[in-house]
Enzyme design. Structure first.
Site, PDB file in Angstrom:
ATOM      1  N   CYS A  44      -3.016  -2.716   5.289  1.00 43.95           N
ATOM      2  CA  CYS A  44      -2.134  -2.416   4.142  1.00 43.95           C
ATOM      3  C   CYS A  44      -2.342  -3.252   2.892  1.00 43.95           C
ATOM      4  O   CYS A  44      -2.725  -2.735   1.848  1.00 43.95           O
ATOM      5  CB  CYS A  44      -0.666  -2.544   4.539  1.00 43.95           C
ATOM      6  SG  CYS A  44      -0.282  -2.039   6.198  1.00 43.95           S
ATOM      7  N   HIS A  59       2.193  -3.960  -1.131  1.00 44.88           N
ATOM      8  CA  HIS A  59       2.696  -4.459   0.147  1.00 44.88           C
ATOM      9  C   HIS A  59       3.744  -5.520  -0.173  1.00 44.88           C
ATOM     10  O   HIS A  59       3.491  -6.408  -0.985  1.00 44.88           O
ATOM     11  CB  HIS A  59       1.560  -5.051   0.988  1.00 44.88           C
ATOM     12  CG  HIS A  59       1.965  -5.273   2.402  1.00 44.88           C
ATOM     13  ND1 HIS A  59       1.937  -4.275   3.348  1.00 44.88           N
ATOM     14  CD2 HIS A  59       2.446  -6.366   3.032  1.00 44.88           C
ATOM     15  CE1 HIS A  59       2.372  -4.751   4.508  1.00 44.88           C
ATOM     16  NE2 HIS A  59       2.692  -6.012   4.341  1.00 44.88           N
TER      17      HIS A  59
END
Length: 477
Positions: free
Chosen positions: A5, A59
């Site tokens: 991510c 993120h």
């Protein structure tokens, strides 16, 4: 550019590769740790757009300065669904009626905290913002980040009926390939921590998971994707409702793929296509479609439960492209000045990108790539000008261990650099020094080479029986 991510998101939002953002894990903020790089939303904001973030875009945490890079990237503080915090709680009802934190987690939404799920809340907020933008008549850049199909696979249970378990097959290659170097394998530690997987007591690192449970994971992954697809459908339908479809560019993409049992692997954390490939879809009014007359709907909502799906996506390209190109592509499509290409070392350059715009590929018939021999024999021809996509993945050791999937920067010892063209995937796993971020291509720990035409699933590694000087030259170039 890296199948996890935070590094992937920071990479495509800045238009720079992980070796330039210096983010291979979750624990540093590029503006402090690498360079004060402009982001795609920041560039639009500086060019007069209202920039808005909903859900998981950057993120969360250190890697976006605990603020999703606000106020640099966004005009107003980013929205996060209030029920996001329950994502990993025990909300999955087991056969015994008790609640668990499972991987496979179809739920009754009315029983969930606040009677909803995070992605439903994100859709509602995004639609609210579209209405505000319409009223204010402002140019906007709206990023909507959906969580699913990220684990846990928690979604409204009615989506299961779209995928009857008896129709679900195993992966076409559910075994660990015989010639896969151990450094290339990811031992799927994250799913092992879920209650339902833990209960299976599967051996580390290779497993395998029982066949019936593999089918359940695959079924729930598909169901979670259909739940996400419904959210996207509702959002695009709202774009029609506010009358902005004719003047809004839409891009749909993701930060990484996810293995569903292929090569005996689950999750991301690898250089396999199943982990590095993502959807990349563009809607550009008047360019990808002919203009639509006033009042005609571009995105009519199709209910997944009553609609017979006969739609085949049109215009699928064979071109190999990278997410690092998204920044310059969107700038060009919006008529902004395209940021310059980064010099070889760009830590000191605030605005540049490492990916060229791919607008030139839109509406172009697929020309045959010019084949050029370059010191390779005919069987493994090398192209000079073919498009290449680069990915990389860090490892702490040559053999799978507890932190192989997500090593912290200080523990990285090996970097797998990967090069994907239309014809092959070539990967070298080389010595890496985390103290000065340097890779030593003289010290190759292992290699992979798969020919796409004869081995589309990447099961037969021919690295050791091939001369690959030209590939190495290219990856270094």
């Amino acid at each position: 550019q890296e199948a996890v991510c935070a590094p992937s998101r920071v990479s495509f939002l800045t238009g720079r590769r992980p070796d330039t953002t210096r983010l291979y894990d979750f624990y540093s903020y590029w503006r402090v740790h690498a360079g004060n790089y402009s982001t795609m939303p920041q560039y639009f904001k500086e060019n007069g757009y209202v920039t808005l973030s909903v859900g998981k875009v950057f993120h969360p945490g250190v890697s976006s300065n605990y603020s999703d890079d606000y106020p640099y990237s966004w005009s107003i503080p980013p929205f996060h669904p209030s029920t996001e915090k329950y994502e990993n709680d025990k909300t999955c009802r087991g056969k015994d009626g008790k609640l668990y934190a499972n991987l496979v987690c179809p739920v009754d939404v009315t029983e969930m905290p606040s009677g909803t799920l995070p992605d439903i809340q994100s859709t509602e907020e995004a639609i609210r913002l579209l209405n505000v933008m319409k009223t204010n008549k402002q140019k906007f850049f709206l990023a909507v980040g959906y969580h699913k199909p990220h684990i846990p696979l928690r979604y409204p249970q009615e989506f299961l009926k779209l995928y009857p378990l008896e129709n679900i097959t195993l992966a076409p290659d559910p075994w660990v390939p015989e010639k896969l170097p151990s450094v290339a394998y990811n031992p799927w530690t994250d799913i092992r921590q879920r209650d339902d997987v833990k209960a299976l007591n599967v051996s580390f690192p290779y497993g395998p998971l029982p066949d019936d449970f593999q089918r359940q994971i695959r079924q729930s992954y598909y169901a979670a994707v259909s739940y996400l697809d419904m959210q996207v459908g509702l959002l695009l339908n709202a774009l029609d409702d506010v009358g902005l479809s004719n003047s809004t560019i839409v891009v749909f993409t993701a930060d990484h793929g996810w293995s569903l049992g292929e090569h005996g692997e689950w999750a991301k954390y690898s250089n396999f296509d199943v982990a590095t490939r993502v959807p990349l879809m563009f809607y550009v009014p008047g360019m990808t479609t002919s203009s639509v007359s006033q009042g005609e709907r571009v995105f009519p909502y199709l209910d997944p439960f009553s609609h017979i799906l006969g739609l085949v996506p049109q215009g699928r390209s064979k071109k190999v492209v990278e997410l690092v190109s998204l920044f310059s592509t969107l700038a060009e499509l919006a008529g902004l000045q395209v940021p310059p290409v980064c010099p070889e070392t760009s830590f000191h350059v605030a605005l540049c990108t490492e990916g060229a715009s791919i607008v030139r590929y839109f509406n172009v018939s697929e020309e045959k790539v010019k084949e050029e021999k370059d010191g390779c024999d005919d069987t493994y021809r090398c192209f000079n000008e073919e498009p290449v996509a680069f990915s990389q993945y860090p490892r702490p050791a040559d053999v799978p261990q507890w932190n192989s999937d997500k090593p912290k920067l200080k523990d990285i010892r090996i970097m797998g650099y990967s090069m994907r063209t239309i014809d092959y995937r070539y990967t070298v796993w080389v010595q890496f020094n985390p103290n000065n971020f340097s890779a030593n291509f003289e010290d190759v720990h292992a290699g992979e080479l798969y020919m796409v035409e004869t081995d589309p699933n990447q099961d037969y590694n021919i690295y050791n029986n091939t001369s690959h000087g030209c590939f190495l030259k290219k990856i270094l170039g």
